[in-house]
Design a protein around this motif. Structure first.
Motif, short mmCIF file in Angstrom:
data_model
loop_
_atom_site.label_atom_id
_atom_site.label_comp_id
_atom_site.label_asym_id
_atom_site.label_seq_id
_atom_site.Cartn_x
_atom_site.Cartn_y
_atom_site.Cartn_z
N PRO A 131 5.03 25.91 22.28
CA PRO A 131 3.95 25.54 23.21
C PRO A 131 2.75 24.96 22.45
O PRO A 131 2.37 25.47 21.41
N ASN A 132 2.21 23.91 23.00
CA ASN A 132 1.03 23.26 22.45
C ASN A 132 -0.17 23.78 23.24
O ASN A 132 -0.32 23.47 24.41
N MET A 133 -0.98 24.59 22.60
CA MET A 133 -2.01 25.33 23.32
C MET A 133 -3.35 24.60 23.37
O MET A 133 -3.75 23.95 22.42
N ALA A 146 -0.69 26.83 27.45
CA ALA A 146 0.19 25.73 27.02
C ALA A 146 -0.11 24.48 27.84
O ALA A 146 -0.16 24.53 29.07
N GLN A 147 -0.28 23.36 27.15
CA GLN A 147 -0.59 22.10 27.84
C GLN A 147 0.54 21.63 28.73
O GLN A 147 0.32 20.97 29.73
N GLN A 148 1.76 21.95 28.33
CA GLN A 148 2.92 21.44 29.06
C GLN A 148 3.08 22.06 30.44
O GLN A 148 3.83 21.53 31.26
N GLY A 149 2.42 23.20 30.70
CA GLY A 149 2.61 23.88 31.98
C GLY A 149 3.95 24.55 32.03
O GLY A 149 4.06 25.76 32.08
C1 LIG Z 1 -0.25 18.71 21.14
O1 LIG Z 1 -1.53 18.39 21.62
C2 LIG Z 1 -2.24 17.51 20.78
C3 LIG Z 1 -3.64 17.35 21.34
O2 LIG Z 1 -3.57 17.02 22.69
C4 LIG Z 1 -1.47 16.20 20.68
O3 LIG Z 1 -2.13 15.34 19.79
C5 LIG Z 1 -0.07 16.46 20.17
O4 LIG Z 1 0.69 15.27 20.18
C6 LIG Z 1 0.63 17.48 21.05
N1 LIG Z 1 1.91 17.83 20.47
C7 LIG Z 1 2.99 18.02 21.21
C8 LIG Z 1 4.20 18.40 20.46
O5 LIG Z 1 2.98 17.90 22.42
#
Ligand SMILES: *[C@@H]1O[C@H](CO)[C@@H](O)[C@H](O)[C@H]1NC(C)=O
Ligand SMILES: *[C@@H]1O[C@H](CO)[C@@H](O)[C@H](O)[C@H]1NC(C)=O
Ligand SMILES: *[C@@H]1O[C@H](CO)[C@@H](O)[C@H](O)[C@H]1NC(C)=O
Ligand SMILES: *[C@@H]1O[C@H](CO)[C@@H](O)[C@H](O)[C@H]1NC(C)=O
Ligand SMILES: *[C@@H]1O[C@H](CO)[C@@H](O)[C@H](O)[C@H]1NC(C)=O
Ligand SMILES: *[C@@H]1O[C@H](CO)[C@@H](O)[C@H](O)[C@H]1NC(C)=O
Length: 166
Positions: A131-133, A146-149
């Protein structure tokens, strides 16, 4: 012996290739009339950290495996009882547990689902998501989501459960 060779290659493969490879089922499980865990979805992965009161900290998310019909909440907080695998925490449906390793260069959320529990399965499937937090911090606390939801992960290994587990 062939069987152990297969397991070994399953353990080694994910590290070697970036593309996720699904595992192949051991003979003993192929014979059973059950749906093996193939992939899973983690939603709303959230980590809450209180600046002063560690009893308020928690990690939580929703877990679903549509194929095996599991839809459950997973939560680790100060009241949680550890799972049988080291550093694992059981979900509400205890056929599922998780490990979150924030110390890795790319923090890793590993999911463990017992295969074929209804037929006394003693194998567990394991797979990970990363997860990308995004965090919202204040002086009193921090909430990271997590940004992905919602993220789909693939189970890449199927191994006998640790002997202590059952
Ligand atoms: C994670 O989030 C950062 C900042 O938004 C972004 O630059 C990066 O590409 C993302 N990585 C993934 C694996 O989604
Ligand atoms: C998940 O597994 C099912 C089979 O159980 C398959 O049909 C589906 O395409 C898979 N989805 C993903 C995203 O891998
Ligand atoms: C994730 O959170 C959103 C917003 O709170 C909610 O609408 C959605 O139902 C949640 N998803 C799951 C699978 O719990
Ligand atoms: C839990 O909370 C304490 C105190 O707020 C904090 O120092 C600690 O880093 C937190 N633990 C985790 C695993 O986030
Ligand atoms: C685990 O799976 C078995 C078989 O489907 C089921 O009977 C049991 O209730 C499940 N455990 C939990 C905690 O849901
Ligand atoms: C917010 O808090 C998290 C831990 O809870 C930390 O990893 C992150 O670096 C903090 N972000 C900022 C901008 O301070």
């Amino acid at each position: 012996m062939m069987y152990y060779t297969t397991l070994l290659s399953l353990l080694v493969l994910p590290a070697m290739s970036k593309a996720f490879k699904a595992y192949s089922a051991p003979f003993s499980l192929q014979a059973k009339d059950c749906i093996l865990p193939a992939n899973f979805t983690v939603s709303n992965f959230t980590i809450y950290t209180d600046s002063t009161d560690s009893s308020k900290n928690y990690t939580k998310f929703s877990y679903s495996d549509a194929a095996t019909g599991i839809d459950t909440l997973c939560r680790h907080d100060s009241a949680s009882k550890p799972g049988t695998t080291a550093n694992s925490w059981p979900c509400d449906n205890q056929n599922v547990s998780f490990i979150y390793d924030a110390a890795k260069p790319t923090p890793e959320l590993s999911l463990i689902e017992i295969a074929c529990p209804e037929s006394g399965g003693n194998f567990e499937a394991t797979g990970s998501v990363y997860p990308n937090m995004t965090c919202t911090n204040s002086t009193s606390d921090s909430t990271c989501i997590a940004q992905q939801g919602s993220t789909t992960g693939v189970f890449v290994s199927l191994e006998p459960m640790p002997p202590t587990s059952r």
